[in-house]
Structures are given as C-alpha cells and as structure tokens.
Write a protein that holds these residues in place. Structure first.
Motif, PDB file in Angstrom:
ATOM      1  N   LEU A  22      57.670  50.672  91.646  1.00 18.53           N
ATOM      2  CA  LEU A  22      56.927  49.649  92.372  1.00 18.53           C
ATOM      3  C   LEU A  22      57.886  48.522  92.727  1.00 18.53           C
ATOM      4  O   LEU A  22      58.457  47.877  91.846  1.00 18.53           O
ATOM      5  CB  LEU A  22      55.765  49.109  91.532  1.00 18.53           C
ATOM      6  N   GLY A  23      58.058  48.319  94.023  1.00 18.93           N
ATOM      7  CA  GLY A  23      58.984  47.285  94.473  1.00 18.93           C
ATOM      8  C   GLY A  23      60.407  47.618  94.070  1.00 18.93           C
ATOM      9  O   GLY A  23      60.910  48.703  94.347  1.00 18.93           O
ATOM     10  N   LYS A  24      61.040  46.705  93.363  1.00 20.66           N
ATOM     11  CA  LYS A  24      62.435  46.883  92.957  1.00 20.66           C
ATOM     12  C   LYS A  24      62.564  47.586  91.611  1.00 20.66           C
ATOM     13  O   LYS A  24      63.678  47.867  91.153  1.00 20.66           O
ATOM     14  CB  LYS A  24      63.122  45.518  92.889  1.00 20.66           C
ATOM     15  N   ILE A  25      61.427  47.865  90.974  1.00 20.99           N
ATOM     16  CA  ILE A  25      61.443  48.465  89.644  1.00 20.99           C
ATOM     17  C   ILE A  25      61.283  49.980  89.739  1.00 20.99           C
ATOM     18  O   ILE A  25      60.368  50.480  90.387  1.00 20.99           O
ATOM     19  CB  ILE A  25      60.336  47.865  88.772  1.00 20.99           C
ATOM     20  N   ASN A  26      62.184  50.692  89.091  1.00 14.80           N
ATOM     21  CA  ASN A  26      62.128  52.153  89.045  1.00 14.80           C
ATOM     22  C   ASN A  26      62.451  52.598  87.626  1.00 14.80           C
ATOM     23  O   ASN A  26      63.547  52.367  87.126  1.00 14.80           O
ATOM     24  CB  ASN A  26      63.134  52.767  90.018  1.00 14.80           C
ATOM     25  N   LYS A  27      61.480  53.231  86.986  1.00  9.93           N
ATOM     26  CA  LYS A  27      61.666  53.691  85.612  1.00  9.93           C
ATOM     27  C   LYS A  27      61.195  55.136  85.492  1.00  9.93           C
ATOM     28  O   LYS A  27      60.129  55.487  85.993  1.00  9.93           O
ATOM     29  CB  LYS A  27      60.870  52.817  84.635  1.00  9.93           C
ATOM     30  N   GLY A  28      61.995  55.962  84.842  1.00 10.37           N
ATOM     31  CA  GLY A  28      61.623  57.351  84.652  1.00 10.37           C
ATOM     32  C   GLY A  28      62.621  58.289  85.299  1.00 10.37           C
ATOM     33  O   GLY A  28      63.804  57.983  85.418  1.00 10.37           O
ATOM     34  N   PHE A  29      62.122  59.449  85.747  1.00  9.19           N
ATOM     35  CA  PHE A  29      62.988  60.476  86.316  1.00  9.19           C
ATOM     36  C   PHE A  29      62.825  60.542  87.831  1.00  9.19           C
ATOM     37  O   PHE A  29      61.698  60.557  88.350  1.00  9.19           O
ATOM     38  CB  PHE A  29      62.682  61.829  85.691  1.00  9.19           C
TER      39      PHE A  29
END
Length: 243
Positions: free
Chosen positions: A181-188
């Motif tokens: 979401l937006g500038k946040i990317n977490k995971g694979f």
C-alpha cells in the motif's frame, strides 16, 4: 489472512445458528404459532451446512487459486462466494417454512447477512492495513536477527551469503503473498532480475539493504529513516565478521 478470518467466522456462525436457531433472521421475529409450522431442525441444519460450505470455499478457494497463480481470481473469491452463496442459501431454506401466508423474510435475511459479513470484512481490512503500517523493528540475539510486525521474520547470520546497500529498489512485477500500500511493501514479491524475493520496505527513499541468502533468495529492507537502514547494515556486517 483475511480470507481465513472471514471463512472461519462464517463457519462459526453456521454452528451458532444450529445451536441457537433464534439467531436466524425472519424466524426469530415469527409468532410462536408460525414457528410451529417451520421445520427448525431442517432449517438450522441446512443453514449450518450451507454456511460451513461457504466458509470452506472462501478459505480453500483462495489458496488453491493462489497456488495455481491466479491471484486476481483468488482475491475475488470471498466477495463472489458471499454475494452468490448467501442468497442461494436463503432461497434454499425456504422449503422448511410451511406457513401458507408468509415465508421467512428472505430479502431481510439476505440484506442483513451480507451487510454483517461485509462490515466484518471491512473492519478486519482496516485492522490489517493499520497493522501493515506499523514499522518493523530489528532485534538481535547471538547469531540471529529478527524483524517484527507484519510479514516479519527471523534470519540466522549463517544463512546470509552477501550483504550490500543499494540506491535502487528492483521493479516489483507482482505481489505473490504480501502487503502493499503506497510506499510500503512487505512480504513476497516477484522482482525484476531477482525473481521471487522478500521485501520489508517502509519507504521509497534509498538506501535499500539487500541480503542474499545462500539459496539465492533476496531480502530487501529499508526504513523511512535512512540511518536506521544503515545501522542494520553495519550491525549485520559486524555479526558476519565475528562469526
């Protein structure tokens, strides 16, 4: 994760309406005389079985399509099954109402059920988004580093083959199992040139810490405060040196 939560919630409602039939909208507002003309055993059993089926389809359908690589279909499973399954179930259980003058209020039950389930999904979605925005924290324990928060993980220093700082984040081709979401990317994610990699990215500001595991997997980490990213880089370098 939300698919599991909503699926289990629907399954739980199924067991509840079997144990407490007065939870069924329409039936709970009937007079005692009209309730006598309703096959409540058949009605509650059918409602239970139908809701359990809907919940299981949401959970397993999501992961099956995701495993097959059909991410868009996997994400659409939950709303599709709810919008189709609930009305179908309500129509199906009408056969247990033997009142001649008035059937169980199906339109009321459909509306109430769909609103309830989607309200719950909305609240969980808000909760997950809030959780996703919480910054990860790094902690160290001997030869292990741990990152907290959504899609946090634990990594042994022995697993790290190389470590570097980069000014650029590889282009993200597709999210396979993560939060974005937006500038946040977490995971694979599927990354350009790198293939499948794990991200714990909190900002679009350099630098990006790139860890390469012995199996070739890439892990990319950064924070809003570049000093925090650089401190983790130096800490891991020191831990590697002291092995």
């Amino acid at each position: 994760m939300i698919q599991i939560i909503i699926g289990l919630f629907i399954i739980g409602i199924g067991f509840l309406v079997k144990s407490f039939p007065n939870l069924i909208a329409g039936y709970n507002t009937m007079s005692e005389e009209k309730k006598k003309n309703v096959d409540i055993v058949g009605l509650s059993t059918s409602m239970r079985d139908g809701l359990i089926a809907i919940g299981l389809i949401i959970i397993f359908g999501y992961y099956i399509f995701k495993w097959l690589g059909f991410i868009s279909i996997a994400n659409a499973i939950m709303p599709f099954v709810i919008f189709v399954g609930i009305p179908f179930l309500v129509i199906e259980v009408q056969k247990f109402d033997h009142n001649k003058t008035k059937k169980i209020n199906s339109s009321h039950l459909i509306l109430k059920s769909v609103i309830l389930l989607h309200l719950l999904a909305f609240l969980f979605a808000i909760g997950l988004i809030t959780y996703g925005f919480i910054p990860s924290k790094a902690t160290y324990d001997n030869d292990t580093i741990r990152f907290s928060g959504m899609h946090g993980f634990e990594l042994s220093i022995d697993e790290i083959e190389s470590i570097e700082l980069s000014d650029k984040l590889p282009e993200i081709k597709m999210r396979t199992n993560g939060f974005s979401l937006g500038k946040i990317n977490k995971g694979f994610f599927q990354l350009d040139k790198f293939g499948k990699g794990r991200l714990l990215v909190h900002s679009d500001l350099a630098p990006y810490l790139i860890l390469t595991k012995e199996n070739g997997e890439k892990i990319i980490i950064n924070f809003k405060d570049k000093n925090q990213t650089e401190k983790i880089y130096e800490k891991i370098k020191m831990m590697k040196t002291n092995q």
